[in-house]
Design a protein around this motif. Structure first.
Motif: not given
Length: 88
Positions: A46-59
């Motif tokens: 879950x942390x990896x999925x959320x980290x990827x979402x944060x990384x690739x989602x716009x500000x």
């Protein structure tokens, strides 16, 4: 419980989300559902999925986590505004 796993994962990534002015919210469908498995491993996924979402989602975007019951499982979706992965 699903809610406890998600709370742990979201707490882990909150600082990274805040740095990009992103919010992470959870749709409270089946957060009380009990799941069996390796707690550490489930939180890591879950942390990896959320980290990827944060990384690739716009500000200044929102990331939504949904958990839903399936006949023999719980399905967790992370919904974001990132580019996604192109199908092969």
């Amino acid at each position: 419980r699903v809610g406890e796993l998600l709370d742990t994962a979201i707490t882990t990534v909150n600082e990274a989300a805040a740095a990009k002015a992103q919010s992470v919210s959870v749709t409270p469908a089946c957060l009380d559902q009990v799941v069996e498995g390796d707690r550490h491993g489930l939180v890591q996924v879950l942390t990896n999925l959320l980290s990827n979402a944060i990384k690739y989602t716009p500000v200044r975007s929102q990331i939504v986590v949904q958990a839903a019951r399936a006949p023999t499982a719980v399905v967790i979706d992370v919904i974001d505004r990132g580019p996604g992965v192109l199908p092969k």
